[in-house]
Scaffold this motif. Structure first.
Motif, PDB file in Angstrom:
ATOM      1  N   PRO A 149       1.154  -1.033  -0.064  1.00 44.22           N
ATOM      2  CA  PRO A 149      -0.266  -0.268  -0.023  1.00 44.22           C
ATOM      3  C   PRO A 149       0.662   1.533  -0.074  1.00 44.22           C
ATOM      4  O   PRO A 149      -0.132   2.220   0.037  1.00 44.22           O
ATOM      5  N   THR A 150       2.131   0.728   0.393  1.00 44.78           N
ATOM      6  CA  THR A 150       3.487   2.525   0.577  1.00 44.78           C
ATOM      7  C   THR A 150       3.172   2.810  -1.057  1.00 44.78           C
ATOM      8  O   THR A 150       3.542   4.794  -1.157  1.00 44.78           O
ATOM      9  N   ALA A 151       2.614   1.931  -1.524  1.00 48.41           N
ATOM     10  CA  ALA A 151       3.339   2.658  -3.417  1.00 48.41           C
ATOM     11  C   ALA A 151       2.402   4.031  -3.635  1.00 48.41           C
ATOM     12  O   ALA A 151       2.224   5.065  -4.470  1.00 48.41           O
ATOM     13  N   GLU A 152       0.628   4.002  -2.872  1.00 50.76           N
ATOM     14  CA  GLU A 152       0.136   4.688  -3.095  1.00 50.76           C
ATOM     15  C   GLU A 152       0.127   6.376  -2.004  1.00 50.76           C
ATOM     16  O   GLU A 152      -0.305   7.078  -2.222  1.00 50.76           O
ATOM     17  N   MET A 153       1.061   5.930  -1.578  1.00 53.59           N
ATOM     18  CA  MET A 153       1.224   6.735  -0.291  1.00 53.59           C
ATOM     19  C   MET A 153       1.583   8.058  -0.668  1.00 53.59           C
ATOM     20  O   MET A 153       2.684   8.275  -1.185  1.00 53.59           O
ATOM     21  N   GLY A 154       1.600   9.094  -0.371  1.00 53.99           N
ATOM     22  CA  GLY A 154       2.517  10.021  -0.273  1.00 53.99           C
ATOM     23  C   GLY A 154       3.508  10.579   1.184  1.00 53.99           C
ATOM     24  O   GLY A 154       2.679   9.985   2.197  1.00 53.99           O
ATOM     25  N   MET A 155       3.721  11.726   1.383  1.00 54.28           N
ATOM     26  CA  MET A 155       4.564  12.244   2.748  1.00 54.28           C
ATOM     27  C   MET A 155       4.071  12.434   3.359  1.00 54.28           C
ATOM     28  O   MET A 155       4.593  11.658   4.545  1.00 54.28           O
TER      29      MET A 155
END
Length: 120
Positions: free
Chosen positions: A88-94
């Motif tokens: 899921p980190t692939a779609e996350m922003g900073m």
């Protein structure tokens, strides 16, 4: 983030995996290993190829390093941390990465409480 604050060697990673404790949420797995003789903390990052191409993986690593930089006063010293990013980190922003990391570090009880005036 300074080079000496990073875990680079495979042997050091393996040591943290074997001797450390792991804590996880949906986005990250964090391994924490106490090192009494160390006055600062070190982090190692693992971002799998399943998450995306090199550009995406490097971006996620930059986000994680930046989040640790912003949290460095609250993170307990004398520990080695290995952070494994999940899909899921692939779609996350900073901001999302920082929030998620903060959450998993709280679960691991390695964040000092903020002294802002409200009780948690």
């Amino acid at each position: 983030m300074k080079k000496e604050l990073r875990i680079k060697k495979n042997k050091e990673f393996q040591q943290v995996f074997q001797k450390g404790k792991s804590f996880a949420n949906r986005q990250f797995v964090v391994y924490v290993m106490k090192k009494e003789d160390q006055e600062t903390f070190r982090i190692g990052l693992s971002v799998s190829k399943k998450i995306g191409n090199a550009v995406k993986r490097n971006q996620i690593k930059r986000y994680i390093r930046q989040a640790f930089l912003e949290l460095k006063d609250e993170v307990k010293k004398g520990n080695d941390y290995v952070i494994i990013a999940r899909k899921p980190t692939a779609e996350m922003g900073m901001q999302d990465v920082k929030k998620s990391l903060e959450h998993v570090l709280k679960v691991a009880r390695v964040l000092k409480k903020k002294n802002i005036g409200h009780n948690e």
